[in-house]
Design a protein around this motif. Sequence first.
Motif, mmCIF file in Angstrom:
data_model
loop_
_atom_site.group_PDB
_atom_site.id
_atom_site.type_symbol
_atom_site.label_atom_id
_atom_site.label_comp_id
_atom_site.label_asym_id
_atom_site.label_seq_id
_atom_site.Cartn_x
_atom_site.Cartn_y
_atom_site.Cartn_z
ATOM 1 N N LEU A 4 -5.720 -2.222 4.053
ATOM 2 C CA LEU A 4 -5.189 -0.887 3.956
ATOM 3 C C LEU A 4 -4.940 -0.694 2.336
ATOM 4 O O LEU A 4 -5.385 0.781 2.008
ATOM 5 C CB LEU A 4 -3.912 -0.708 4.553
ATOM 6 C CG LEU A 4 -3.113 0.550 4.581
ATOM 7 C CD1 LEU A 4 -3.858 1.445 5.475
ATOM 8 C CD2 LEU A 4 -1.718 0.321 5.160
ATOM 9 N N ALA A 5 -4.698 -1.361 1.401
ATOM 10 C CA ALA A 5 -4.432 -0.976 0.057
ATOM 11 C C ALA A 5 -5.717 -0.755 -0.610
ATOM 12 O O ALA A 5 -5.779 0.303 -1.368
ATOM 13 C CB ALA A 5 -3.729 -2.219 -0.638
ATOM 14 N N VAL A 6 -6.571 -1.506 -0.379
ATOM 15 C CA VAL A 6 -8.045 -1.233 -0.906
ATOM 16 C C VAL A 6 -8.614 0.092 -0.332
ATOM 17 O O VAL A 6 -9.081 0.983 -1.167
ATOM 18 C CB VAL A 6 -9.121 -2.315 -0.516
ATOM 19 C CG1 VAL A 6 -10.399 -1.921 -1.095
ATOM 20 C CG2 VAL A 6 -8.636 -3.814 -1.226
ATOM 21 N N VAL A 7 -8.458 0.562 0.989
ATOM 22 C CA VAL A 7 -9.104 1.752 1.248
ATOM 23 C C VAL A 7 -8.128 2.979 0.977
ATOM 24 O O VAL A 7 -8.683 3.824 0.431
ATOM 25 C CB VAL A 7 -9.068 1.537 2.968
ATOM 26 C CG1 VAL A 7 -9.275 3.022 3.463
ATOM 27 C CG2 VAL A 7 -9.975 0.796 3.506
ATOM 28 N N ALA A 8 -6.988 2.769 0.832
ATOM 29 C CA ALA A 8 -5.987 3.581 0.321
ATOM 30 C C ALA A 8 -6.481 4.124 -1.054
ATOM 31 O O ALA A 8 -6.265 5.196 -1.709
ATOM 32 C CB ALA A 8 -4.697 3.369 0.287
ATOM 33 N N ALA A 9 -6.506 2.813 -2.080
ATOM 34 C CA ALA A 9 -6.980 2.971 -3.453
ATOM 35 C C ALA A 9 -8.153 3.874 -3.648
ATOM 36 O O ALA A 9 -8.428 4.753 -4.368
ATOM 37 C CB ALA A 9 -6.951 1.633 -4.099
ATOM 38 N N VAL A 47 0.576 4.879 -1.314
ATOM 39 C CA VAL A 47 0.246 4.102 -0.311
ATOM 40 C C VAL A 47 -0.491 2.701 -0.667
ATOM 41 O O VAL A 47 -0.050 1.607 -0.035
ATOM 42 C CB VAL A 47 -0.641 4.791 0.580
ATOM 43 C CG1 VAL A 47 -0.974 3.845 2.069
ATOM 44 C CG2 VAL A 47 -0.027 5.952 1.414
ATOM 45 N N ALA A 48 -1.335 2.681 -1.356
ATOM 46 C CA ALA A 48 -2.081 1.442 -2.066
ATOM 47 C C ALA A 48 -0.998 0.490 -2.678
ATOM 48 O O ALA A 48 -0.956 -0.625 -2.478
ATOM 49 C CB ALA A 48 -3.194 1.899 -3.006
ATOM 50 N N GLY A 49 -0.451 1.223 -3.688
ATOM 51 C CA GLY A 49 0.781 0.143 -4.223
ATOM 52 C C GLY A 49 1.735 -0.496 -3.109
ATOM 53 O O GLY A 49 2.183 -1.731 -3.378
ATOM 54 N N LEU A 50 2.175 0.539 -2.235
ATOM 55 C CA LEU A 50 3.293 -0.014 -1.317
ATOM 56 C C LEU A 50 2.692 -1.185 -0.460
ATOM 57 O O LEU A 50 2.964 -2.112 0.073
ATOM 58 C CB LEU A 50 3.633 1.027 -0.329
ATOM 59 C CG LEU A 50 4.861 0.454 0.690
ATOM 60 C CD1 LEU A 50 6.027 0.178 -0.022
ATOM 61 C CD2 LEU A 50 5.021 1.977 1.279
#
Length: 72
Positions: A35-40, A47-50
Amino acid sequence: MIASHGVLDSAVSVQAVPLQFGGGFIELAVLFLILAVVAAVLGARGVAGLSMDIAKWLVIIFVILAIVTFIL
């Protein structure tokens, strides 16, 4: 014959239960990492940091519980 069968069905078997902490921390950590990679990639830095923070804490919890389980 029927009464004795009912007694056997109600008997409780005692088994040794190993110390396990369920929860699937690794699976959740991988999910939050993806999820973090996709958000980044999409530019959602908050969202990626969280998601990375959550994934990091889930991995830490998994490692601590794994160590405790191996010791016990």
